[in-house]
Design an enzyme around this catalytic site. Structure first.
Site, PDB file in Angstrom:
ATOM      1  CG  ASP A  37      -2.185   0.534   1.038  1.00  0.00           C
ATOM      2  OD1 ASP A  37      -2.316   1.999   0.671  1.00  0.00           O
ATOM      3  OD2 ASP A  37      -3.354   0.215   1.022  1.00  0.00           O
ATOM      4  CB  VAL A  83      -0.686  -0.256  -7.753  1.00  0.00           C
ATOM      5  CG1 VAL A  83      -0.797  -1.240  -6.528  1.00  0.00           C
ATOM      6  CG2 VAL A  83      -1.864   0.594  -7.821  1.00  0.00           C
ATOM      7  CE1 TYR A  86     -13.970   2.682  -8.592  1.00  0.00           C
ATOM      8  CE2 TYR A  86     -15.936   1.891  -9.019  1.00  0.00           C
ATOM      9  CZ  TYR A  86     -14.765   1.872  -8.177  1.00  0.00           C
ATOM     10  OH  TYR A  86     -14.820   0.659  -7.169  1.00  0.00           O
TER      11      TYR A  86
END
Ligand SMILES: NC(=O)c1ccc[n+]([C@@H]2O[C@H](COP(=O)([O-])OP(=O)(O)OC[C@H]3O[C@@H](n4cnc5c(N)ncnc54)[C@H](O)[C@@H]3O)[C@@H](O)[C@H]2O)c1
Length: 246
Positions: free
Chosen positions: A39, A63, A154
């Site tokens: 994270d 990421v 999204y």
């Protein structure tokens, strides 16, 4: 003592410092896996690893950054010897209708949700092959199987996750690597704070099982797909949504 389902396996879970990712990390650890908690939230991630005790490692990992992926996977292999399971869970959500979404906001969501998942699959391929095979679980959404007015970017990224999952499932099958997607409905995590309370209440009301989902509901689905009980399951999309998409 019975052998646990994931004993001897190593799993890397992205976005695991809180919310659904933390529940997944706890569940896979409870099932016997070595767990790498990845994270950008260092304090929360290290606290989770501290609470797990043995067989857990925190890596600070964005990421959207390919070099960070190489480092995170190298750290996992160095600490635990191999990688068997990757859970691409990290995600961000900013509401916005088509006419109101800036290119910057659109690209922020693409970078984490879509590019992040792509990079995870790309960077894990060789280590999973070297381990003799494994399982990748990509966390999409009910927003990856239907439209949601007011969540244009999204929704786009979550449909992309679903499509990339099916493509990688075919590409990776010869290497005994299964790739599946999980599609949560409304789940009780900090992410929902981006919505007005009435919108979340309406979402729960439209859920046939009439409750909000818990992170552990998603963790159970991921544990199934990660383990040998799903050894003939690849390229599937597992809705865990209380019946919302019906
Ligand atoms: N909560 C829901 O109702 C719901 C519904 C459907 C799908 N999902 C999906 O489930 C996943 C987990 O979401 P959640 O509800 O637990 O949200 P959350 O906001 O509680 O957790 C997301 C985690 O991802 C991490 N993260 C964000 N950007 C990152 C980056 N660049 N690199 C690494 N980590 C990063 C955050 O720090 C956080 O720990 C997401 O992919 C989300 O889209 C959630």
């Amino acid at each position: 003592m019975s052998i646990q389902a994931l004993e001897g396996r190593t799993a890397l879970v992205t976005g695991a410092a809180r919310g659904i990712g933390a529940a997944i990390a706890r569940r896979l650890h409870a099932d016997g896996a070595n767990v790498v908690v990845s994270d950008v939230l260092t304090t929360e991630g290290e606290a989770l690893v501290g609470s797990l005790g043995t067989r857990a490692l925190f890596v600070h990992h964005d990421v959207g950054d390919e070099a960070a992926w190489q480092q995170a996977i190298a750290a996992a292999v160095q600490r635990f010897g191999a990688l068997h399971v990757l859970v691409n869970n990290a995600g961000i959500y900013e509401p916005g209708a088509v006419g109101e979404t800036t290119v910057e906001a659109f690209e922020r969501m693409v970078r984490v949700n879509q590019t992040g998942t792509f990079l995870g699959m790309k960077c894990a391929l060789e280590p999973l092959r070297a381990a003799g095979g494994g399982s990748i679980v990509n966390v999409s959404s009910i927003a990856g199987v239907m439209g949601f007015p007011g969540a244009c970017a999204y929704v786009g990224t979550k449909w992309a996750v679903r499509g990339m999952t099916k493509t990688a499932a075919v590409e990776f099958a010869p290497h005994h690597i299964r790739v599946n997607s999980v599609h949560p409905g409304f789940i009780d995590t900090p992410m929902l704070a981006a919505n007005p309370a009435e919108a979340n209440a309406a979402g729960v009301e439209a859920t046939p099982l009439k409750r909000i989902g818990q992170p552990d509901d998603i963790a159970a689905a991921v544990a199934y797909l990660a383990g040998d009980g799903a050894s003939f399951v690849t390229g599937t999309e597992l809705l865990v949504d209380g019946g919302y998409v019906l």
